[in-house]
Enzyme design. Structure first.
Site, mmCIF file in Angstrom:
data_model
loop_
_atom_site.group_PDB
_atom_site.id
_atom_site.type_symbol
_atom_site.label_atom_id
_atom_site.label_comp_id
_atom_site.label_asym_id
_atom_site.label_seq_id
_atom_site.Cartn_x
_atom_site.Cartn_y
_atom_site.Cartn_z
ATOM 1 C CG HIS A 110 -5.702 -8.713 8.463
ATOM 2 N ND1 HIS A 110 -5.634 -10.048 8.153
ATOM 3 C CD2 HIS A 110 -6.424 -8.626 9.612
ATOM 4 C CE1 HIS A 110 -6.294 -10.746 9.067
ATOM 5 N NE2 HIS A 110 -6.777 -9.912 9.967
ATOM 6 C CB SER A 167 18.831 3.329 -8.302
ATOM 7 O OG SER A 167 18.586 2.956 -9.637
#
Length: 443
Positions: A141, A262
Site C-alpha cells: 500500500h 527542466s
C-alpha cells in the site's frame, strides 16, 4: 509508427519494401511447389525464380486504377516476366499470399523481440546479483512493511519477464502458420500438397484448416503476448519512478553530462526514461483490443481486419522493440543508493520488526490476540513520537520501537532484553535470499 520511437532494425521489417519482399517470397515458393508437383515446367519455374521482381512506384500507379493492392503487385511482377507469368499466383487467392507473408514478417519480428527480452533478462540478472544483499524496505500500500533486498525485487522482475518470454515463444509458434487453400479454403483449385510444400519452403506450418484467411485468434495471441510483456515492463518502470522520487531517492536514472531536466528549473533530474517506457507500454496494450475484435469476421472472411492490422502489427512490434531497448539501457545504467535504502529502512523507528516480535510471543504461550495488542500499542506510540519530531534512532542506536518494547512491563514478563533485541536482526530477513535466487536463476 512514430520515428522517434522506432529502431531501424525493426522498422525495416515492416517497410513497404519488406511487405512486398515477403509477398514475392510466398509467390515464388508457390511456383516452386507447383513445379515440384509437375504442373509448371522447369524452364518457366527457373525464369520466374530468377527474374520476378516488382517496382513500388509502379504498384502505386497500378493500384490507382485497380483499387486492389495484390492485383497491382501481381501486375507489376508480371511486367518483369514473359509468358511464364501466367503461373504466378496460380490457384491462389489474395489472402493466401498476404497472410502467409505476414506470418513470415511476424515470425521474423518475434525473433528480434525474443532477443530483446533475453537481453533484458540478462541485465536484470546482473543487477540482481549485484544487489542480492542490498537491504531496503518492502512496501505494501506504499507503506513500509518489512526488510527485503533490492536483489529480491529484481529477481521477481526477472521471473515475471521470463514468463512473458515463454508466452512470446508460444505465440510465435502459433503465428508461424501459412496457407495456400484458395478462395474459400476448400483447396478446390490447388491440392493440399501444394500448401504443405510452400510452408515447408518458408519454414512455416500449414494451417490444419482455413477459410479465406488465417484465423485471427493467432494474431490476437501474438498481440496479447506483447501486451502482457508491456504490462510487466511498465511495472518495472513505475517502480523506478517511485524510487527516484525526492522523498524516497533510493535509485535514479543515469543523468548524463550536459543533460537538462527542466527548461525552468535547473536543478531537476526527472525519471523521463521510465515515464517514456510507461507511456509506450500503454500504447502496446492498446493494440490488444482491436486484435481480439478482429477475430470475429463475417463467414469465410471480410476485410474489416485489414485496415486494423496495417496499424497495429507494425506499430506493436516497432514500439515493443524500442521500449525493450530503452528499458534495458535504463536498468543497465540505473544508479542505486544503498545508503538511502538503509536510511529509509530505519525511517519508521524499527516498526519493520513488529511481526518478528509478534511471532515470538505465541511460542511462549501468549495468545495471538494478546500478542497483537502488546506489539501494536508499542508500535502506535512510535507513530505518535515521530509526529512529535522524536528521532527514529537514538544515540545508542536503539530505535523508538525497541525503546518502547524494552519499557513495556507486560512484554518483559515474557521476553528479556536480549530476546527482544534479537528480533531486530536484519539477517533474519535475508537468510533465504540465496535459496530464492537459486529458484529464480537456477544457479
Amino acid at each position: 509508427m512514430v520515428e522517434r520511437y522506432a529502431r531501424k532494425v525493426m522498422s525495416d521489417k515492416w517497410s513497404i519494401q519488406a511487405k512486398y519482399d515477403a509477398w514475392l517470397k510466398v509467390e515464388i515458393a508457390a511456383v516452386k511447389a507447383w513445379n515440384k508437383l509437375g504442373f509448371i515446367p522447369d524452364s518457366d519455374c527457373q525464369k520466374i525464380c530468377e527474374n520476378a521482381k516488382f517496382d513500388i512506384a509502379r504498384i502505386d500507379e497500378i493500384e490507382k486504377t485497380t483499387k486492389h493492392d495484390v492485383i497491382a503487385f501481381l501486375t507489376s511482377v508480371s511486367e518483369s516476366l514473359g509468358d511464364e507469368s501466367r503461373f504466378v499466383h496460380f490457384g491462389m487467392t489474395s489472402s493466401d499470399c498476404i497472410d502467409t507473408a505476414v506470418a513470415l514478417q511476424i515470425k521474423d519480428s518475434m525473433d528480434l523481440i525474443l532477443d530483446d527480452v533475453k537481453t533484458l533478462m540478462n541485465t536484470i540478472k546482473i543487477r540482481a546479483n549485484e544487489h542480492k544483499n542490498t537491504l531496503m524496505v518492502g512496501r505494501s500500500h506504499g507503506i513500509h512493511g518489512e526488510p527485503i533486498t533490492f536483489g529480491l525485487v529484481l529477481a521477481i522482475w526477472h521471473d515475471e519477464i521470463k514468463r512473458a518470454y515463454e508466452l512470446l515463444m508460444h505465440a510465435q509458434k502459433v503465428i508461424s502458420t501459412g496457407m495456400i487453400s484458395g478462395a474459400m479454403g476448400n483447396f478446390a483449385h490447388a491440392p493440399l500438397e501444394l500448401e504443405e510444400l510452400v510452408c515447408q519452403n518458408l519454414g512455416l506450418n500449414p494451417a490444419p484448416a482455413s477459410n479465406q484467411v488465417i484465423q485471427r485468434d493467432r494474431y490476437a495471441q501474438v498481440i496479447s503476448a506483447l501486451a502482457i510483456l508491456a504490462s510487466s515492463c511498465e511495472k518495472i518502470a513505475v517502480a523506478i519512478r517511485h524510487y527516484q522520487r525526492t522523498e524516497v531517492y533510493e535509485a535514479e536514472e543515469y543523468f548524463s553530462p550536459g543533460q537538462k531536466g527542466s527548461s525552468a528549473m535547473p536543478h531537476k533530474r526527472n525519471p523521463v526514461l521510465s515515464e517514456n517506457v510507461t507511456g509506450l507500454c500503454r500504447m502496446i496494450r492498446s493494440y490488444a483490443i482491436p486484435a481480439m475484435e478482429n477475430v470475429a469476421l463475417w463467414h469465410e472472411r471480410d476485410i474489416s481486419h485489414s485496415s486494423v492490422e496495417r496499424f497495429i502489427l507494425p506499430d506493436a512490434f516497432i514500439t515493443t522493440d524500442f521500449m525493450l531497448n530503452r528499458l534495458n539501457g535504463l536498468l543497465a545504467n540505473l544508479v542505486v543508493y544503498p545508503e538511502n535504502m538503509m536510511k529509509n529502512l530505519n525511517l519508521t523507528g524499527g516498526l519493520v520488526f513488529s511481526q518478528r516480535v509478534l511471532l515470538e510471543l505465541p511460542k511462549l504461550g501468549v495468545s495471538r490476540e494478546d500478542a497483537y495488542k502488546i506489539v501494536q500499542r508499542n508500535a502506535m506510540k512510535v507513530w505518535a513520537d515521530l509526529q512529535e519530531g522524536k528521532k527514529a534512532i537514538n544515540e545508542n542506536e536503539e530505535s523508538l520501537f525497541l525503546q518502547n518494547l524494552l519499557n513495556d512491563s507486560e512484554l518483559r514478563e515474557k521476553l528479556d532484553e536480549n530476546a527482544i533485541k534479537e528480533c531486530f536482526d536484519y539477517s533474519y530477513y535475508t537468510k533465504n535470499v540465496d535459496a530464492i535466487f537459486k529458484r529464480v536463476f537456477e544457479i
